[in-house]
Design an enzyme around this catalytic site. Structure first.
Site, PDB file in Angstrom:
ATOM      1  N   SER A 180      46.309  36.115  27.668  1.00  0.00           N
ATOM      2  CA  SER A 180      45.123  35.018  27.302  1.00  0.00           C
ATOM      3  C   SER A 180      44.075  35.402  28.413  1.00  0.00           C
ATOM      4  O   SER A 180      43.481  36.434  28.298  1.00  0.00           O
ATOM      5  CB  SER A 180      45.809  33.527  27.664  1.00  0.00           C
ATOM      6  OG  SER A 180      45.025  32.594  27.148  1.00  0.00           O
ATOM      7  N   LYS A 200      42.193  39.131  29.046  1.00  0.00           N
ATOM      8  CA  LYS A 200      40.540  39.333  29.106  1.00  0.00           C
ATOM      9  C   LYS A 200      40.419  40.297  30.198  1.00  0.00           C
ATOM     10  O   LYS A 200      39.474  41.470  30.107  1.00  0.00           O
ATOM     11  CB  LYS A 200      39.556  38.390  29.124  1.00  0.00           C
ATOM     12  CG  LYS A 200      39.950  37.139  27.969  1.00  0.00           C
ATOM     13  CD  LYS A 200      39.008  35.958  27.830  1.00  0.00           C
ATOM     14  CE  LYS A 200      39.505  34.688  27.833  1.00  0.00           C
ATOM     15  NZ  LYS A 200      39.647  34.289  26.307  1.00  0.00           N
ATOM     16  N   TRP A 215      43.441  29.302  17.745  1.00  0.00           N
ATOM     17  CA  TRP A 215      42.089  29.125  18.594  1.00  0.00           C
ATOM     18  C   TRP A 215      41.685  30.497  19.165  1.00  0.00           C
ATOM     19  O   TRP A 215      40.370  30.678  19.487  1.00  0.00           O
ATOM     20  CB  TRP A 215      42.945  28.230  19.832  1.00  0.00           C
ATOM     21  CG  TRP A 215      41.915  28.147  20.863  1.00  0.00           C
ATOM     22  CD1 TRP A 215      41.989  28.408  22.286  1.00  0.00           C
ATOM     23  CD2 TRP A 215      40.622  27.263  21.087  1.00  0.00           C
ATOM     24  NE1 TRP A 215      41.009  27.886  22.988  1.00  0.00           N
ATOM     25  CE2 TRP A 215      39.896  27.448  22.065  1.00  0.00           C
ATOM     26  CE3 TRP A 215      40.080  26.661  19.853  1.00  0.00           C
ATOM     27  CZ2 TRP A 215      38.747  26.352  22.405  1.00  0.00           C
ATOM     28  CZ3 TRP A 215      38.551  25.971  20.335  1.00  0.00           C
ATOM     29  CH2 TRP A 215      38.180  25.558  21.747  1.00  0.00           C
ATOM     30  N   HIS A 267      50.610  30.279  21.625  1.00  0.00           N
ATOM     31  CA  HIS A 267      50.236  30.970  22.536  1.00  0.00           C
ATOM     32  C   HIS A 267      50.982  31.224  23.699  1.00  0.00           C
ATOM     33  O   HIS A 267      51.167  30.531  24.445  1.00  0.00           O
ATOM     34  CB  HIS A 267      48.774  30.168  22.787  1.00  0.00           C
ATOM     35  CG  HIS A 267      47.735  30.605  23.614  1.00  0.00           C
ATOM     36  ND1 HIS A 267      47.126  31.828  23.451  1.00  0.00           N
ATOM     37  CD2 HIS A 267      47.629  30.263  25.165  1.00  0.00           C
ATOM     38  CE1 HIS A 267      46.627  32.149  24.642  1.00  0.00           C
ATOM     39  NE2 HIS A 267      46.684  31.246  25.515  1.00  0.00           N
TER      40      HIS A 267
HETATM   41  C1  GTR Z   1      41.861  28.328  26.894  1.00  0.00           C
HETATM   42  C2  GTR Z   1      40.801  29.207  26.656  1.00  0.00           C
HETATM   43  C3  GTR Z   1      41.276  30.639  26.192  1.00  0.00           C
HETATM   44  C4  GTR Z   1      42.186  31.553  26.764  1.00  0.00           C
HETATM   45  C5  GTR Z   1      43.657  30.323  27.503  1.00  0.00           C
HETATM   46  C6  GTR Z   1      44.332  31.043  28.348  1.00  0.00           C
HETATM   47  O1  GTR Z   1      41.790  27.171  27.492  1.00  0.00           O
HETATM   48  O2  GTR Z   1      39.969  28.584  25.692  1.00  0.00           O
HETATM   49  O3  GTR Z   1      39.869  31.495  26.062  1.00  0.00           O
HETATM   50  O4  GTR Z   1      41.770  32.076  27.857  1.00  0.00           O
HETATM   51  O5  GTR Z   1      42.927  29.125  28.005  1.00  0.00           O
HETATM   52  O6  GTR Z   1      44.028  31.601  29.290  1.00  0.00           O
HETATM   53  O7  GTR Z   1      45.552  30.490  28.236  1.00  0.00           O
END
Ligand code: GTR
Length: 407
Positions: free
Chosen positions: A247, A251, A338, A388
């Site tokens: 996540s 990045k 998402w 996720h």
């Molecule tokens: C969310 C965000 C995503 C992703 C995620 C995470 O809130 O919108 O871009 O990075 O967090 O880090 O779990």
């Protein structure tokens, strides 16, 4: 597939492929003077530098050089950790001279009973080293912060809470080491976090204003500092360190690999918007959303593209291309709409021309694979069934990928 909207989303995101919009991606092989890149030497000699510079100017800001007074202090070594399978080392990476400045507390597991230097997976954890395993020997991460209350809390009761995300034993059994640290050691993850993170404490020594870079930049830079330590460790094959992240930390892993070619490979696990997903696609999280909710993750300039993302001079496929020719793995999850799985797949696909300059094969297919099927060559991809997260299925694919391409 779940198209649930996170509670914090201000607007309803688009989850209809027909409404993604029309866009044209910047051509990886066409430089700013409209000159075609034909060889790996052309790419490295000019276009790669240009693309990296564009990401610095428009997305993540500066990526400073090494901390000049970096030094390492071993805090604890357990030569019989993980049921005797591992040597566990806990090393404090000081980022300035002396012991007062900021530090990263690295937790490193390497297989015991081998005299060989091992390849290592390296990445940040979300909740402190003590959440990686229930092992009582792991020091509680001092910087651990509850992001809801912004209070440091006594984390002892949550030991091992993220054990399922770090299958240490499995990695050891396959001959890999694993290195991790708490991302809040370099910058607490909230809009004011820079004030107590390295963007303040190292501003002088790195000669950067806080706004010259961003939280993701700081996390990415910290990954390189972990590698600085790993290069000194006798148990580690420092030429075989694969940087990875889930996540937001995915990045950061991609940005670290783009800047630091010492990393032998990179894995993006569900990194989504601002990571592996094509920003030009209006699907799931958007540039508008991410820069509003997480303003500290990127530099100011990035937000200016929210109104018209087509003006952004880069996109995710170019971030991935900066990893070339090193092994690259992009992973999505079916219930993580998402993060735009299709957008992640397409970015990997569109990084292929740069890999081809090196004679490396990418995904080899043009349509998304069925769930739970790892596909590709030097660029790989899968979409796991489920939410996720980074789970054992994902790690098993990363182990096979590393066995084939890095080891
Ligand atoms: C969310 C965000 C995503 C992703 C995620 C995470 O809130 O919108 O871009 O990075 O967090 O880090 O779990």
């Amino acid at each position: 597939a779940s198209t649930a909207t996170p509670a914090f989303a201000q607007e309803k995101p688009n989850y209809d492929e027909a409404k993604v919009g029309v866009y044209q991606l910047p051509d990886p092989l066409l430089n700013s003077h409209q000159k075609k890149v034909r060889t790996a030497a052309d790419w490295e000699g000019s276009r790669r530098k240009e693309v990296l510079q564009l990401f610095k100017q428009h997305v993540f800001g500066q990526f400073p050089g090494q901390a000049k007074d970096i030094h390492f202090v071993t805090q604890r070594i357990d030569s019989s950790a993980v049921e005797g399978l591992a040597i566990a080392k806990q090393v404090r990476i000081y980022l300035t001279a002396g012991k007062k400045g900021p530090f990263i507390d690295l937790l490193l597991y390497v297989p015991a009973h081998t005299s060989e230097r091992v390849p290592v997976f390296a990445g940040w954890n979300f909740n402190g080293n003590h959440n990686v395993s229930t092992d009582e020997q792991i020091l509680i991460s001092q910087n651990y912060l509850d992001l809801l209350t912004l209070q440091k809390k006594n984390a002892a009761p949550t030991r091992g809470n993220q054990e399922k995300n770090w299958p240490v034993k499995t990695l050891l059994q396959h001959g890999y080491g694993v290195a991790t640290a708490y991302y809040g050691d370099v910058e607490p993850d909230h809009p004011q976090g820079w004030k107590t993170g390295i963007r303040s404490s190292l501003a002088k020594s790195l000669q950067l204003k806080y706004s010259d870079w961003c939280a993701i930049g700081a996390w990415a830079w910290g990954l390189s500092r972990m590698l600085d330590y790993l290069q000194t460790d006798n148990n580690v094959d420092a030429g075989k360190v694969i940087v990875l992240g889930h996540s937001r930390l995915g990045k950061a892993a991609l940005w670290a690999a783009a800047n630091d070619t010492r990393f032998a490979g990179v894995i993006s696990n569900n990194s989504g918007e601002g990571g592996a997903a094509i920003a030009r696609r209006n699907y799931g999280e958007t540039l508008q959303f991410i820069t509003t909710t997480f303003p500290h993750w990127f530099i100011e300039k990035y937000k200016s593209y929210a109104a018209d993302v087509n003006k952004l001079p880069v996109d995710a496929h170019l971030l991935l291309a900066l990893a070339a020719p090193r092994p690259l793995y992009v992973a999505s999850a079916t219930d993580d709409q998402w993060a735009d799985p299709h957008g992640e797949f397409l970015a990997a696909k569109n990084a292929e021309p740069v890999y081809a300059l090196y004679g490396k094969k990418g995904l080899g297919i043009t349509q998304m694979p069925a769930p739970d099927t790892s596909i590709g060559n030097t660029i790989r991809y899968h979409i796991r069934t489920g939410v996720h997260d980074i789970l054992l299925f994902d790690w098993m694919q990363y182990i096979r990928f590393a066995d084939e391409l890095v080891r």
